[in-house]
Structure formats: structure tokens, C-alpha cells
Write a protein that holds these residues in place. Sequence first.
Motif, PDB file in Angstrom:
ATOM      1  N   LEU A   1     -79.808 -39.785 -14.873  1.00 57.94           N
ATOM      2  CA  LEU A   1     -80.431 -39.751 -16.208  1.00 57.94           C
ATOM      3  C   LEU A   1     -82.014 -39.968 -16.321  1.00 57.94           C
ATOM      4  O   LEU A   1     -82.586 -40.646 -15.517  1.00 57.94           O
ATOM      5  N   ILE A   2     -82.660 -39.068 -17.024  1.00 65.31           N
ATOM      6  CA  ILE A   2     -84.241 -39.086 -17.020  1.00 65.31           C
ATOM      7  C   ILE A   2     -84.647 -40.177 -18.144  1.00 65.31           C
ATOM      8  O   ILE A   2     -85.644 -40.922 -17.669  1.00 65.31           O
ATOM      9  N   PHE A   3     -84.043 -40.124 -19.278  1.00 71.87           N
ATOM     10  CA  PHE A   3     -84.283 -41.036 -20.476  1.00 71.87           C
ATOM     11  C   PHE A   3     -82.929 -41.256 -21.160  1.00 71.87           C
ATOM     12  O   PHE A   3     -82.335 -40.363 -21.299  1.00 71.87           O
ATOM     13  N   SER A   4     -82.838 -42.337 -21.748  1.00 72.14           N
ATOM     14  CA  SER A   4     -81.635 -42.585 -22.763  1.00 72.14           C
ATOM     15  C   SER A   4     -82.032 -43.017 -24.234  1.00 72.14           C
ATOM     16  O   SER A   4     -83.124 -43.385 -24.289  1.00 72.14           O
ATOM     17  N   SER A   5     -81.257 -42.519 -24.994  1.00 75.72           N
ATOM     18  CA  SER A   5     -81.448 -42.876 -26.650  1.00 75.72           C
ATOM     19  C   SER A   5     -81.767 -44.169 -26.672  1.00 75.72           C
ATOM     20  O   SER A   5     -81.134 -45.378 -26.159  1.00 75.72           O
ATOM     21  N   GLY A   6     -82.762 -44.474 -27.569  1.00 72.92           N
ATOM     22  CA  GLY A   6     -83.152 -45.761 -28.176  1.00 72.92           C
ATOM     23  C   GLY A   6     -84.288 -46.376 -27.124  1.00 72.92           C
ATOM     24  O   GLY A   6     -84.902 -47.340 -27.697  1.00 72.92           O
ATOM     25  N   ALA A   7     -84.616 -45.706 -26.073  1.00 71.92           N
ATOM     26  CA  ALA A   7     -85.708 -46.293 -25.065  1.00 71.92           C
ATOM     27  C   ALA A   7     -87.151 -45.806 -25.730  1.00 71.92           C
ATOM     28  O   ALA A   7     -87.027 -44.737 -26.429  1.00 71.92           O
ATOM     29  N   THR A   8     -88.053 -46.468 -25.510  1.00 64.08           N
ATOM     30  CA  THR A   8     -89.379 -46.091 -25.788  1.00 64.08           C
ATOM     31  C   THR A   8     -89.900 -45.009 -24.937  1.00 64.08           C
ATOM     32  O   THR A   8     -89.486 -45.042 -23.528  1.00 64.08           O
ATOM     33  N   GLY A   9     -90.344 -44.053 -25.501  1.00 63.93           N
ATOM     34  CA  GLY A   9     -90.938 -43.000 -24.634  1.00 63.93           C
ATOM     35  C   GLY A   9     -92.468 -42.874 -24.742  1.00 63.93           C
ATOM     36  O   GLY A   9     -92.940 -42.840 -25.778  1.00 63.93           O
ATOM     37  N   ASP A  10     -92.870 -42.805 -23.463  1.00 65.81           N
ATOM     38  CA  ASP A  10     -94.233 -42.649 -23.238  1.00 65.81           C
ATOM     39  C   ASP A  10     -94.940 -41.305 -22.731  1.00 65.81           C
ATOM     40  O   ASP A  10     -96.050 -41.317 -22.191  1.00 65.81           O
ATOM     41  N   CYS A  11     -94.093 -40.307 -22.510  1.00 67.93           N
ATOM     42  CA  CYS A  11     -94.267 -39.199 -21.906  1.00 67.93           C
ATOM     43  C   CYS A  11     -93.538 -38.060 -22.382  1.00 67.93           C
ATOM     44  O   CYS A  11     -92.294 -38.320 -22.701  1.00 67.93           O
ATOM     45  N   MET A  12     -93.774 -36.853 -22.036  1.00 75.31           N
ATOM     46  CA  MET A  12     -93.134 -35.721 -22.247  1.00 75.31           C
ATOM     47  C   MET A  12     -92.817 -34.941 -21.007  1.00 75.31           C
ATOM     48  O   MET A  12     -93.736 -35.332 -19.857  1.00 75.31           O
ATOM     49  N   PHE A  13     -91.953 -33.949 -20.649  1.00 73.72           N
ATOM     50  CA  PHE A  13     -91.684 -33.399 -19.578  1.00 73.72           C
ATOM     51  C   PHE A  13     -91.673 -31.994 -19.509  1.00 73.72           C
ATOM     52  O   PHE A  13     -91.146 -31.346 -20.657  1.00 73.72           O
ATOM     53  N   GLY A  14     -91.995 -31.196 -18.583  1.00 76.08           N
ATOM     54  CA  GLY A  14     -91.742 -29.802 -18.379  1.00 76.08           C
ATOM     55  C   GLY A  14     -91.045 -29.591 -17.254  1.00 76.08           C
ATOM     56  O   GLY A  14     -91.133 -30.117 -16.373  1.00 76.08           O
ATOM     57  N   VAL A  15     -90.057 -28.659 -17.289  1.00 75.06           N
ATOM     58  CA  VAL A  15     -88.993 -28.270 -16.280  1.00 75.06           C
ATOM     59  C   VAL A  15     -89.687 -27.312 -15.429  1.00 75.06           C
ATOM     60  O   VAL A  15     -89.795 -26.180 -15.879  1.00 75.06           O
ATOM     61  N   LEU A  16     -89.970 -27.690 -14.178  1.00 75.54           N
ATOM     62  CA  LEU A  16     -90.736 -26.762 -13.148  1.00 75.54           C
ATOM     63  C   LEU A  16     -89.346 -26.038 -12.482  1.00 75.54           C
ATOM     64  O   LEU A  16     -89.529 -24.771 -12.278  1.00 75.54           O
ATOM     65  N   GLU A  17     -88.373 -26.632 -12.253  1.00 78.42           N
ATOM     66  CA  GLU A  17     -86.984 -26.014 -11.427  1.00 78.42           C
ATOM     67  C   GLU A  17     -85.817 -26.947 -12.090  1.00 78.42           C
ATOM     68  O   GLU A  17     -86.017 -28.157 -12.224  1.00 78.42           O
ATOM     69  N   GLY A  18     -84.940 -26.160 -12.010  1.00 77.74           N
ATOM     70  CA  GLY A  18     -83.589 -26.816 -12.361  1.00 77.74           C
ATOM     71  C   GLY A  18     -83.328 -26.678 -13.845  1.00 77.74           C
ATOM     72  O   GLY A  18     -84.086 -25.932 -14.701  1.00 77.74           O
ATOM     73  N   SER A  19     -82.430 -27.710 -14.513  1.00 80.07           N
ATOM     74  CA  SER A  19     -81.933 -27.590 -15.938  1.00 80.07           C
ATOM     75  C   SER A  19     -81.714 -28.902 -16.210  1.00 80.07           C
ATOM     76  O   SER A  19     -81.047 -29.899 -15.238  1.00 80.07           O
ATOM     77  N   VAL A  20     -81.908 -29.323 -17.680  1.00 77.41           N
ATOM     78  CA  VAL A  20     -81.620 -30.654 -18.009  1.00 77.41           C
ATOM     79  C   VAL A  20     -80.828 -30.399 -19.380  1.00 77.41           C
ATOM     80  O   VAL A  20     -81.068 -29.580 -20.111  1.00 77.41           O
ATOM     81  N   GLU A  21     -79.969 -31.305 -19.438  1.00 77.80           N
ATOM     82  CA  GLU A  21     -79.128 -31.398 -20.672  1.00 77.80           C
ATOM     83  C   GLU A  21     -79.435 -32.666 -21.525  1.00 77.80           C
ATOM     84  O   GLU A  21     -79.769 -33.812 -21.220  1.00 77.80           O
ATOM     85  N   LEU A  22     -79.811 -32.087 -22.807  1.00 76.91           N
ATOM     86  CA  LEU A  22     -80.112 -33.222 -23.721  1.00 76.91           C
ATOM     87  C   LEU A  22     -78.753 -33.347 -24.695  1.00 76.91           C
ATOM     88  O   LEU A  22     -78.193 -32.260 -24.957  1.00 76.91           O
ATOM     89  N   THR A  23     -78.467 -34.622 -24.931  1.00 79.10           N
ATOM     90  CA  THR A  23     -77.328 -34.974 -25.861  1.00 79.10           C
ATOM     91  C   THR A  23     -77.742 -36.039 -26.841  1.00 79.10           C
ATOM     92  O   THR A  23     -78.709 -36.790 -26.690  1.00 79.10           O
ATOM     93  N   TRP A  24     -77.170 -35.845 -28.248  1.00 80.30           N
ATOM     94  CA  TRP A  24     -77.398 -36.956 -28.938  1.00 80.30           C
ATOM     95  C   TRP A  24     -76.178 -37.005 -29.858  1.00 80.30           C
ATOM     96  O   TRP A  24     -75.079 -36.344 -29.835  1.00 80.30           O
ATOM     97  N   ASN A  25     -76.315 -38.105 -30.832  1.00 80.05           N
ATOM     98  CA  ASN A  25     -75.242 -38.399 -31.531  1.00 80.05           C
ATOM     99  C   ASN A  25     -73.937 -38.473 -31.041  1.00 80.05           C
ATOM    100  O   ASN A  25     -72.981 -38.038 -31.383  1.00 80.05           O
ATOM    101  N   GLY A  26     -73.906 -39.476 -29.925  1.00 85.15           N
ATOM    102  CA  GLY A  26     -72.830 -39.737 -29.043  1.00 85.15           C
ATOM    103  C   GLY A  26     -72.390 -38.600 -28.335  1.00 85.15           C
ATOM    104  O   GLY A  26     -71.330 -38.400 -28.201  1.00 85.15           O
ATOM    105  N   GLU A  27     -73.348 -37.688 -28.074  1.00 80.56           N
ATOM    106  CA  GLU A  27     -72.818 -36.594 -27.204  1.00 80.56           C
ATOM    107  C   GLU A  27     -72.433 -35.294 -28.141  1.00 80.56           C
ATOM    108  O   GLU A  27     -71.654 -34.466 -27.710  1.00 80.56           O
ATOM    109  N   SER A  28     -72.367 -35.752 -29.410  1.00 81.19           N
ATOM    110  CA  SER A  28     -71.713 -34.472 -30.359  1.00 81.19           C
ATOM    111  C   SER A  28     -72.570 -33.381 -30.218  1.00 81.19           C
ATOM    112  O   SER A  28     -72.260 -32.424 -30.438  1.00 81.19           O
ATOM    113  N   GLY A  29     -73.873 -33.625 -30.156  1.00 80.69           N
ATOM    114  CA  GLY A  29     -75.036 -32.503 -30.027  1.00 80.69           C
ATOM    115  C   GLY A  29     -75.553 -32.611 -28.597  1.00 80.69           C
ATOM    116  O   GLY A  29     -75.432 -33.158 -27.717  1.00 80.69           O
TER     117      GLY A  29
END
Length: 126
Positions: A24-52
Motif C-alpha cells: 500500500l502506498i497510501f490509504s483513503s483518509g490519510a493526510t497527503g503531503d506529496c504526489m507521485f510519478g510512476v517511473l516503473e511498474g503500475s499502481v492501482e487506485l481504488t475508491w468508494n470501498g473499491e467500487s471505483g
Amino acid sequence: MNALDTMRALASKGEVLEIPAGELIFSSGATGDCMFGVLEGSVELTWNGESGQEIIQAGDVFGAGALVTPEHRRYGNAKALSDCRLLMMNREKFLFAVQESPMFAIELLGSIDQRLRQLKDCTKVS
């Protein structure tokens, strides 16, 4: 040039993270102080209880929303689908990039708009 290229240009050592698949890179509800760029690999974003769900690939950026909203909250989860190398940009560098390179803001908006259009296309009912 895209938003990730600008992030690379401003990066210093220690801002590249190696994230193993499944972590897990970050979770819903956490405070975020940075953004990310994907250099290699792939990331899954989910929201609304993983319905999105959205998959972020190498060359794309994510997580900027927490830098521009008043409460700096994450509204979804981000998880490495494969082993990833991520470039991290903190809020201070983000604000510097927006101020000193207005094209960064335009590139970021373009990236977000393209992703939003793809998500809308995914939800069309035939």
C-alpha cells in the motif's frame, strides 16, 4: 514534456521510492503531503470501498489532489500492482514547480483530464 518530466527535473536523491508489488502506498483518509510519478511498474487506485478503480502506468502521475485541497486528505487507496519505482514530490516542490513552471500545472491538468475522460468512458452504459 509532461508532468513526470518536470518532476524528474526538480528531483533530488532520496525522492525515488522502491515499492514492492502488493504494498500500500497510501490509504483513503490519510493526510497527503506529496504526489507521485510512476517511473516503473503500475499502481492501482481504488475508491468508494473499491467500487471505483483506475490503473496508473509508468509515465503517469497521481496523488496531487491531496496537495491542492484544503484538508490535504487522500480520497482513495493506492497500491503497487507490480514492483514499482516512484518519484515523490512534496508540497513545497509542487508549489515551486507550479509557480516557476506554469507548464507543469498545465501538464498536470492535462493528465488529470485525460484520466477523467478515460474513467467516464469506462462507466458508459451501452
